[in-house]
Design a protein around this motif. Structure first.
Motif, PDB file in Angstrom:
ATOM      1  N   ALA A  30     -16.333 -15.237  16.406  1.00  0.00           N
ATOM      2  CA  ALA A  30     -16.189 -16.041  15.190  1.00  0.00           C
ATOM      3  C   ALA A  30     -17.464 -16.025  14.375  1.00  0.00           C
ATOM      4  N   ASP A  31     -17.307 -16.229  13.108  1.00  0.00           N
ATOM      5  CA  ASP A  31     -18.476 -16.338  12.227  1.00  0.00           C
ATOM      6  C   ASP A  31     -18.125 -17.282  11.076  1.00  0.00           C
ATOM      7  N   LEU A  32     -19.158 -17.757  10.422  1.00  0.00           N
ATOM      8  CA  LEU A  32     -18.983 -18.660   9.289  1.00  0.00           C
ATOM      9  C   LEU A  32     -19.392 -17.959   8.010  1.00  0.00           C
ATOM     10  N   SER A  33     -18.751 -18.336   6.909  1.00  0.00           N
ATOM     11  CA  SER A  33     -19.119 -17.743   5.627  1.00  0.00           C
ATOM     12  C   SER A  33     -20.570 -18.081   5.306  1.00  0.00           C
ATOM     13  N   GLN A  34     -21.031 -19.171   5.905  1.00  0.00           N
ATOM     14  CA  GLN A  34     -22.376 -19.639   5.592  1.00  0.00           C
ATOM     15  C   GLN A  34     -22.770 -20.531   6.759  1.00  0.00           C
ATOM     16  N   SER A  35     -23.880 -20.221   7.431  1.00  0.00           N
ATOM     17  CA  SER A  35     -24.223 -21.092   8.556  1.00  0.00           C
ATOM     18  C   SER A  35     -25.362 -22.046   8.212  1.00  0.00           C
ATOM     19  N   GLU A  47     -17.390 -26.728   1.525  1.00  0.00           N
ATOM     20  CA  GLU A  47     -16.412 -26.088   2.412  1.00  0.00           C
ATOM     21  C   GLU A  47     -16.990 -24.798   2.948  1.00  0.00           C
ATOM     22  N   LEU A  48     -16.791 -24.564   4.236  1.00  0.00           N
ATOM     23  CA  LEU A  48     -17.218 -23.307   4.820  1.00  0.00           C
ATOM     24  C   LEU A  48     -15.980 -22.602   5.352  1.00  0.00           C
ATOM     25  N   LEU A  49     -16.025 -21.295   5.312  1.00  0.00           N
ATOM     26  CA  LEU A  49     -14.911 -20.523   5.878  1.00  0.00           C
ATOM     27  C   LEU A  49     -15.306 -20.087   7.285  1.00  0.00           C
ATOM     28  N   LEU A  50     -14.472 -20.466   8.245  1.00  0.00           N
ATOM     29  CA  LEU A  50     -14.676 -20.010   9.622  1.00  0.00           C
ATOM     30  C   LEU A  50     -13.640 -18.920   9.863  1.00  0.00           C
ATOM     31  N   LEU A 171      -3.620 -18.265  12.298  1.00  0.00           N
ATOM     32  CA  LEU A 171      -3.785 -17.155  13.241  1.00  0.00           C
ATOM     33  C   LEU A 171      -2.784 -16.067  12.862  1.00  0.00           C
ATOM     34  N   THR A 172      -3.310 -14.873  12.571  1.00  0.00           N
ATOM     35  CA  THR A 172      -2.443 -13.781  12.133  1.00  0.00           C
ATOM     36  C   THR A 172      -2.266 -12.776  13.263  1.00  0.00           C
ATOM     37  N   GLN A 173      -1.028 -12.536  13.627  1.00  0.00           N
ATOM     38  CA  GLN A 173      -0.665 -11.548  14.659  1.00  0.00           C
ATOM     39  C   GLN A 173      -1.491 -11.696  15.919  1.00  0.00           C
ATOM     40  N   GLY A 174      -1.820 -12.911  16.244  1.00  0.00           N
ATOM     41  CA  GLY A 174      -2.583 -13.166  17.473  1.00  0.00           C
ATOM     42  C   GLY A 174      -3.920 -12.471  17.508  1.00  0.00           C
ATOM     43  N   ALA A 175      -4.422 -12.064  16.327  1.00  0.00           N
ATOM     44  CA  ALA A 175      -5.655 -11.278  16.357  1.00  0.00           C
ATOM     45  C   ALA A 175      -6.738 -11.790  15.410  1.00  0.00           C
ATOM     46  N   LEU A 176      -6.316 -12.252  14.248  1.00  0.00           N
ATOM     47  CA  LEU A 176      -7.309 -12.710  13.278  1.00  0.00           C
ATOM     48  C   LEU A 176      -7.042 -14.165  12.960  1.00  0.00           C
ATOM     49  N   PHE A 177      -8.119 -14.932  12.890  1.00  0.00           N
ATOM     50  CA  PHE A 177      -7.887 -16.330  12.507  1.00  0.00           C
ATOM     51  C   PHE A 177      -8.866 -16.727  11.411  1.00  0.00           C
ATOM     52  N   ARG A 178      -8.453 -17.730  10.638  1.00  0.00           N
ATOM     53  CA  ARG A 178      -9.334 -18.273   9.616  1.00  0.00           C
ATOM     54  C   ARG A 178      -9.040 -19.757   9.431  1.00  0.00           C
ATOM     55  N   ALA A 179     -10.077 -20.498   9.080  1.00  0.00           N
ATOM     56  CA  ALA A 179      -9.927 -21.939   8.878  1.00  0.00           C
ATOM     57  C   ALA A 179     -11.013 -22.407   7.927  1.00  0.00           C
ATOM     58  N   THR A 180     -10.750 -23.512   7.255  1.00  0.00           N
ATOM     59  CA  THR A 180     -11.737 -24.068   6.334  1.00  0.00           C
ATOM     60  C   THR A 180     -12.379 -25.299   6.969  1.00  0.00           C
ATOM     61  N   VAL A 181     -13.692 -25.290   7.041  1.00  0.00           N
ATOM     62  CA  VAL A 181     -14.431 -26.442   7.567  1.00  0.00           C
ATOM     63  C   VAL A 181     -14.885 -27.275   6.365  1.00  0.00           C
ATOM     64  N   GLN A 182     -14.415 -28.531   6.315  1.00  0.00           N
ATOM     65  CA  GLN A 182     -14.781 -29.401   5.197  1.00  0.00           C
ATOM     66  C   GLN A 182     -15.952 -30.273   5.619  1.00  0.00           C
ATOM     67  N   LEU A 183     -17.091 -30.126   4.965  1.00  0.00           N
ATOM     68  CA  LEU A 183     -18.218 -31.013   5.261  1.00  0.00           C
ATOM     69  C   LEU A 183     -18.226 -32.122   4.208  1.00  0.00           C
ATOM     70  N   PRO A 184     -18.099 -33.387   4.623  1.00  0.00           N
ATOM     71  CA  PRO A 184     -18.054 -34.468   3.642  1.00  0.00           C
ATOM     72  C   PRO A 184     -19.419 -34.692   2.980  1.00  0.00           C
ATOM     73  N   ALA A 185     -19.418 -35.436   1.862  1.00  0.00           N
ATOM     74  CA  ALA A 185     -20.645 -35.646   1.088  1.00  0.00           C
ATOM     75  C   ALA A 185     -21.672 -36.473   1.851  1.00  0.00           C
ATOM     76  N   VAL A 194     -19.995 -25.614  16.578  1.00  0.00           N
ATOM     77  CA  VAL A 194     -18.612 -25.267  16.246  1.00  0.00           C
ATOM     78  C   VAL A 194     -18.045 -24.540  17.470  1.00  0.00           C
ATOM     79  N   ARG A 195     -17.095 -25.168  18.162  1.00  0.00           N
ATOM     80  CA  ARG A 195     -16.488 -24.559  19.362  1.00  0.00           C
ATOM     81  C   ARG A 195     -15.119 -24.028  18.983  1.00  0.00           C
ATOM     82  N   ILE A 196     -14.873 -22.785  19.331  1.00  0.00           N
ATOM     83  CA  ILE A 196     -13.578 -22.186  19.045  1.00  0.00           C
ATOM     84  C   ILE A 196     -12.911 -21.908  20.393  1.00  0.00           C
TER      85      ILE A 196
END
Lengths: 256, 304
Positions: A30-35, A47-50, A171-185, A194-196
């Motif tokens: 896994a990786d984040l769009s921005q760590s 918002e970060l993309l995981l 989760l796409t075809q059991g192979a790729l996943f994506r999620a949005t992490v919302q960090l509040p103000a 971040v545990r996956i």
């Protein structure tokens, strides 16, 4: 084929080792769009993309747990005293997460049973936290964490730091996943885990971990550090600024 | 557009900050008060932690008092000797107040003490002001009613350490202004106000100062008391939010100018009556918050 045969073995290991998954897991990447997130003057949550890849099947599930820096949380209880509502009791939760969020492909109760969720501390109501009275009482009574936890999760949900809703993971075809992490103000600076977790047939199958680093930046960081590192100078500067501003205002409006 | 306040650690809409600054500034210009008693509860209402609201408001009041006192100095309406004695008391009182504030925050009772102080003191002052303005409106309709004496002599005038205050045309013990200064300073530090709303009546009714020098002298000593609170809070609790104070100040300065102009259109008794109603409204709002059962008996606070 061999891999399929080994699945039950993994599952057994996962159960036995409780929180610790076998070292050879590594089935989730896994990786984040921005760590690194910096809280600058314009910060109002972000918002970060995981995203990542998983060696899995269509029926697998992903649960993501975002767990903030350990903080002490004071919990006050009000009662009516002499006609007004005042805080009569304070408990301190030691090292509780400042932020606690869950993202999942399905409602977590459908993914695994309560016992498994408890094992991995998935869900704010499953957190294993230490609580103590703010001031030791003469009787030496220790509060029951389980009795106080529901009100803590309710109060923290209201702050937006422990949202009770579970965000989606795709989760796409059991192979790729994506999620949005919302960090509040109102997120604080610190290191966030971040545990996956990959679940199959109700069993935690593999795990990976990454981090989000949040810190104050720009003018916010300058003011905050100035206030904490040189507090006397900061105070003098604040007073001098106010005197100058007041004088300027008087001078400017006198001419009009 | 949102702006992140680095000490309050919350993000606030810039329109709210300017609106608060401008609105409270307008009212303070209209009524000739500092406005801290409105601003501090409003900041808390908008989510600023009480400790930050109180300390930051002290910083903002420094600026508005400086800008106000300059006009009074030009007209010679400041009794520096009386102001000096009051501010010695004020610095002592506010220093104790900052310590008390820190203690109350540590034991989790600061919200209660802030609200109670507001209810009690705004209730007393608002009630008295309302009575006074109703009475003077009635009196102005009945000309020929007897006028009260400027001030009466009582046991307070028998205290030692007598001093002469030329501008105030008084020869009284310095203990009384010292004690008043200390008491108002203590309240100012806890409530996040300048304390003018208590200081002004105390100067008129307890010290017997002529009304012409009261506001200028009160503003003069408020500068030092709030500067002291700003400094002590910066050092002890790091709760002065410079960003918030600066932005509030900007709105307040402009609002105050419009308020002063609007104030010229109303009569003195009407203004005092309106101010009294506003003071009582804040008192009642906070009183209800204490008296009504909260939706949730539990509340949380993230400690550092």
């Amino acid at each position: 084929m061999i891999r399929a045969a080994m699945t039950p073995l993994f599952a057994a290991c996962a159960l036995l080792a409780a929180n610790m998954l076998p070292a050879h897991a590594g089935r989730v990447v896994a990786d984040l769009s921005q760590s690194n997130v910096s809280i600058t003057s314009g910060f109002h949550g972000t918002e970060l993309l995981l995203f990542g890849a998983v060696d899995g099947q269509d029926t697998d599930d992903i649960i993501v747990v975002i767990n903030g820096p350990p903080t002490d949380i004071a919990q006050h209880r009000k009662a009516k005293v002499a006609g007004i509502w005042i805080n009569v009791e304070t408990h301190i939760w030691k090292g509780a997460p400042a932020l606690y969020q869950i993202l999942a492909t399905r409602p977590i109760a459908e993914i695994a049973d309560a016992q498994v969720l408890e094992q991995f501390e998935i869900g704010a109501d499953k957190l294993q936290l230490q609580v103590q009275p703010a001031r030791p009482n003469p009787a030496g009574d220790m509060p029951q964490a389980s009795a106080l936890l529901p009100s803590l999760t309710r109060n923290m949900a209201a702050t937006g730091l422990w949202p009770s809703e579970i965000g989606p993971v795709k989760l796409t075809q059991g192979a790729l996943f994506r999620a949005t992490v919302q960090l509040p103000a109102n997120v604080t600076s610190g290191v966030y885990d971040v545990r996956i977790l990959q679940f199959r047939n109700g069993v935690a199958f593999s795990e990976n971990k990454t981090n989000i680093y949040i810190q104050k930046g720009g003018l916010s960081a300058i003011i905050y550090n100035f206030a904490h590192d040189y507090s006397l100078l900061y105070g003098l500067f604040a007073v001098a600024f106010a005197v100058a501003a007041g004088w300027l205002a008087a001078a400017a409006f006198r001419r009009n | 557009m949102y702006i992140y306040l680095p000490i309050a650690e919350i993000s606030m809409h810039i329109g709210i900050i300017f609106g608060l600054g401008g609105g409270v500034g307008f009212l303070s210009g209209l009524f000739g008060v500092g406005g801290g008693f409105l601003m501090t509860p409003l900041l808390i209402f908008f989510g600023v932690p009480p400790a930050v609201a109180v300390a930051t408001e002290a910083n903002q009041i420094v600026a508005s008092s400086v800008s106000g006192v300059l006009a009074h100095m030009r007209r010679g309406n400041v009794d520096f000797k009386m102001g000096g004695i009051l501010l010695i008391g004020g610095v002592i009182g506010s220093s104790l107040g900052v310590m008390l504030f820190k203690y109350l925050r540590d034991v989790g009772q600061i919200d209660l003490v802030i609200k109670l102080s507001y209810v009690v003191f705004l209730g007393i002052i608002g009630g008295l002001m309302l009575l006074e303005s109703v009475r003077s409106i009635l009196r102005s309709r009945r000309p020929g009613a007897p006028r009260r004496k400027l001030h009466q002599h009582n046991w307070l005038h028998g205290l030692p350490l007598k001093m002469r205050f030329r501008r105030s045309k008084l020869y009284i013990s310095a203990i009384l202004p010292l004690a008043i200064g200390a008491f108002v300073g203590l309240l100012a530090a806890i409530m996040g106000v300048g304390g003018g709303f208590i200081m002004v009546p105390a100067m008129i009714y307890l010290l017997g100062m002529p009304t012409s020098v009261v506001v200028g002298t009160s503003l003069f000593q408020i500068i030092f008391v709030t500067a002291n609170v700003t400094l002590l809070q910066s050092v002890q609790t790091q709760t002065v939010d410079f960003m918030l104070a600066g932005l509030l100040l900007f709105g307040a300065v402009i609002g105050a100018q419009f308020g002063t102009r609007a104030g010229a259109l109303l009569r003195g008794e009407q203004l005092r009556g309106l101010l009294a109603l506003m003071v009582l409204a804040v008192c009642l709002k906070l009183g209800f918050e204490l008296a009504i059962r909260p939706d949730d008996l539990f509340s949380v606070e993230l400690l550092k």
